[in-house]
Design an enzyme around this catalytic site. Structure first.
Site, PDB file in Angstrom:
ATOM      1  N   ASP A 144       8.453-141.423  24.573  1.00 17.02           N
ATOM      2  CA  ASP A 144       8.490-140.002  24.914  1.00 17.02           C
ATOM      3  C   ASP A 144       8.930-139.174  23.700  1.00 17.02           C
ATOM      4  O   ASP A 144       9.859-139.566  22.980  1.00 17.02           O
ATOM      5  CB  ASP A 144       9.505-139.810  26.060  1.00 17.02           C
ATOM      6  CG  ASP A 144       9.461-138.419  26.643  1.00 17.02           C
ATOM      7  OD1 ASP A 144       8.395-138.020  27.139  1.00 17.02           O
ATOM      8  OD2 ASP A 144      10.498-137.731  26.615  1.00 17.02           O
ATOM      9  N   GLU A 200       4.310-140.491  21.799  1.00 17.00           N
ATOM     10  CA  GLU A 200       3.901-139.109  22.055  1.00 17.00           C
ATOM     11  C   GLU A 200       4.253-138.288  20.817  1.00 17.00           C
ATOM     12  O   GLU A 200       5.422-137.968  20.587  1.00 17.00           O
ATOM     13  CB  GLU A 200       4.638-138.550  23.286  1.00 17.00           C
ATOM     14  CG  GLU A 200       4.127-137.170  23.670  1.00 17.00           C
ATOM     15  CD  GLU A 200       5.067-136.409  24.603  1.00 17.00           C
ATOM     16  OE1 GLU A 200       6.244-136.764  24.718  1.00 17.00           O
ATOM     17  OE2 GLU A 200       4.603-135.431  25.199  1.00 17.00           O
TER      18      GLU A 200
HETATM   19  C1  GLC Z   1       7.435-135.421  27.216  1.00 19.78           C
HETATM   20  C2  GLC Z   1       6.966-135.725  28.606  1.00 19.78           C
HETATM   21  C3  GLC Z   1       7.254-134.539  29.461  1.00 19.78           C
HETATM   22  C4  GLC Z   1       8.749-134.294  29.475  1.00 19.78           C
HETATM   23  C5  GLC Z   1       9.293-134.150  28.056  1.00 19.78           C
HETATM   24  C6  GLC Z   1      10.781-134.276  28.013  1.00 19.78           C
HETATM   25  O1  GLC Z   1       6.738-134.369  26.643  1.00 19.78           O
HETATM   26  O2  GLC Z   1       5.604-136.078  28.578  1.00 19.78           O
HETATM   27  O3  GLC Z   1       6.774-134.706  30.776  1.00 19.78           O
HETATM   28  O4  GLC Z   1       9.040-133.135  30.185  1.00 19.78           O
HETATM   29  O5  GLC Z   1       8.802-135.180  27.214  1.00 19.78           O
HETATM   30  O6  GLC Z   1      11.168-135.598  28.260  1.00 19.78           O
END
Ligand code: GLC
Length: 525
Positions: free
Chosen positions: A202, A270
């Site tokens: 994440d 991500e």
């Molecule tokens: C990432 C996740 C999202 C979340 C954020 C904070 O972007 O995909 O859903 O709100 O991280 O953890």
């Protein structure tokens, strides 16, 4: 046998656990629910790996991305036994399981943070980022939360601010403290020891911050952003609160941990970075993340040239030996059926499954589930509540399985689903799509089945080729296959020859030289 690993040749399917299948009847999906749909994923659809968004104990301020215990299962989603059953079921069907790892922040209800906030001299104080207010009482610097307001929350009890890049209930961990890395790696090992095949990291590029916590400068010119609207947050260049070079040694350590396991474990991060070189830095010398997510098509204008340019940029940026990845939809962005238009969904499916690299498919996109409009005041999503128009509830509505109670999402007599179904669910569900030989779901099945037996699609090179305006065409593996996608609602003479292996029309009338409106073809040369 393929010389490539499963994570290079496979297709990932993202399930948002709250929304996939409810078995307990509380209107919220759960792990036994995912387990009960494994035959759909393995056999009906034919995907290779399942990524499950967080299912750990959590106050659910950000629906699980606020983790209160990295080694547990929230009772809402089931038990550790349910998790083991799910993992075994995934493996028994020859699939892989990828879990979400949330290193940037924990919940403020995690025991580490509870201790940390208890006093300034608590041994865990430095596990989070605490700073004194400025003399006027304001936050220590100008960093903003990605969900609105300052990225700092004041703690009355100890008179300091803590850093919280998302909601106030998500406290950023201080990865500059080696004890944090040790504890987080121990917790990650807990899942790897159990046989989890990979992790989705994440907000992977947020983790290390500038040690001096310098102010971010305001943006000059047009902000380069790949993500959805973040309001004032987009008005700053995030020089000091994300993308710090010290993330790289961290991911080398993460990779070393993953590589210490047999069989090999996988990571996909991500990474929302618009600068291609900086983005590609997360491959390292192929010793950091196996794959950074490539979000460039998520916010791409839906035209052949824009798409072609971004694919070329990715191909160019990826280091020698690195592997591409593509995604169109996820739990943070509006549904693709609404963004691209439903008539474009067949070519979107063909694009995603025929580019070079790993596709990630978001649950429900195989049915073209549309974005459900939910006004800001009714949004459950913290981002949706703080910034009108940014709500993510609309892309997280329950999966639509059949014509039964609540579209088969919940057992008979259950509470209402946690989010409403989309209005067209009686016609748009898995059972209905399976009855129709030309449905989008049947197209996904055909594409996935073709891809499974095609080394050319799994690993052959990519080259864009000339095509008339309105058509995106490319070859794979030096021309073994040509893929031609018609983005227009008129017929196009494209002049290709060869044998049509798949048409998005799923009929016998396709011709390689001529594309029907919105038709996509895989042509064997
Ligand atoms: C990432 C996740 C999202 C979340 C954020 C904070 O972007 O995909 O859903 O709100 O991280 O953890």
């Amino acid at each position: 046998m393929s010389k490539h690993s499963w994570w290079q040749t496979g297709v990932i399917y993202q399930t948002y656990p709250r929304s996939f299948q409810d078995t307990s009847g509380n209107g919220i999906g759960d792990l036994p629910g995912i387990a009960s749909r494994l035959d759909y994923l393995a056999d009906t659809l034919g995907i290779d790996a399942i990524w499950i968004s967080p299912f750990y104990p959590s106050p659910m301020a950000d629906f699980g991305y606020d983790v209160a215990d990295y080694t547990g299962v929230d009772p809402l989603f089931g038990t550790m036994d349910d998790f083991e059953d799910l993992l075994n079921g995934v493996h028994a069907r020859g699939m892989k399981l990828i879990i979400d790892w949330v290193p940037n922040h924990s919940s403020d209800e995690h025991r580490w943070f509870v201790e940390s906030r208890s006093s300034r001299d608590n041994p865990k104080r430095d596990w989070y980022v605490w700073r004194d207010p400025k003399p006027d009482g304001s936050p220590p610097n100008n960093w903003l939360s990605a969900f609105g307001g300052p990225a700092w929350s004041f703690d009355e009890h100890t008179g300091q601010y803590y850093l919280c890049t998302f909601t106030k209930k998500q406290a950023d961990l201080n990865w500059r403290n080696p004890e944090v890395q040790e504890a987080m790696f121990d917790d990650l090992s807990f899942w790897l020891d159990r046989g989890v095949d990979g992790i989705r990291v994440d907000v992977a590029h947020f983790v290390m911050k500038d040690p001096l916590l310098r102010d971010n400068p305001p943006v000059t010119g047009t902000p380069a952003t790949l993500a959805r609207n973040h309001g004032d947050y987009d008005r700053y260049e995030h020089l000091y609160d994300k993308g710090h070079p010290d993330n790289h040694p961290l991911y080398r350590d993460v990779r070393a941990l993953l590589d210490s396991y047999r069989p090999e474990r996988f990571s996909i991060g991500e990474i929302h970075i618009a600068d291609w070189e900086e983005w590609a830095g997360y491959y390292g010398n192929l010793d950091e993340l196996h794959l950074p997510f490539n979000f460039s098509l998520v916010h791409c204008p839906w035209t052949p040239d824009d798409i072609g340019r971004r694919v070329a940029a990715a191909e160019e940026a990826i280091p020698e030996g690195g592997w591409p990845s593509y995604v169109l939809g996820n739990h943070d962005d509006p549904r693709i059926a609404t963004r691209f238009g439903e008539e474009h969904m067949p070519i979107a499916a063909m694009l995603l499954l025929t580019l070079r690299g790993v596709p990630t498919l978001y649950y429900g996109d195989e049915l073209a589930i549309p974005q459900r409009f939910i006004p800001a005041e009714q949004q459950l999503d913290p981002h949706g509540r703080s910034l009108s128009g940014s709500g993510r509830d609309g892309c997280r509505t329950p999966m639509q399985w059949d014509n039964s109670f609540h579209a088969g999402f919940s057992p008979k007599g259950a509470a209402s689903p946690w989010l409403p179904l989309t209005d067209d669910w009686p016609d748009r569900n898995v059972a209905k799509h399976l009855e129709n030989p030309r449905s989008l779901l049947n197209l996904y099945r055909a594409l996935l089945a073709y891809r499974k037996t095609s080394a050319v699609l799994q690993s052959g090179d990519y080259r864009r080729v000339d095509a008339p305006a309105g058509c995106l065409a490319y070859t794979r593996d030096g021309g073994a296959l040509t893929i031609a996608l018609n983005f227009t609602d008129t017929e196009l003479d494209v002049g290709f020859s060869g044998n049509v292996a798949v048409t998005t029309y799923l009929d016998g009338d396709a011709a390689p030289a001529r594309l029907r409106p919105h038709e996509g073809l895989i042509i064997e040369n």
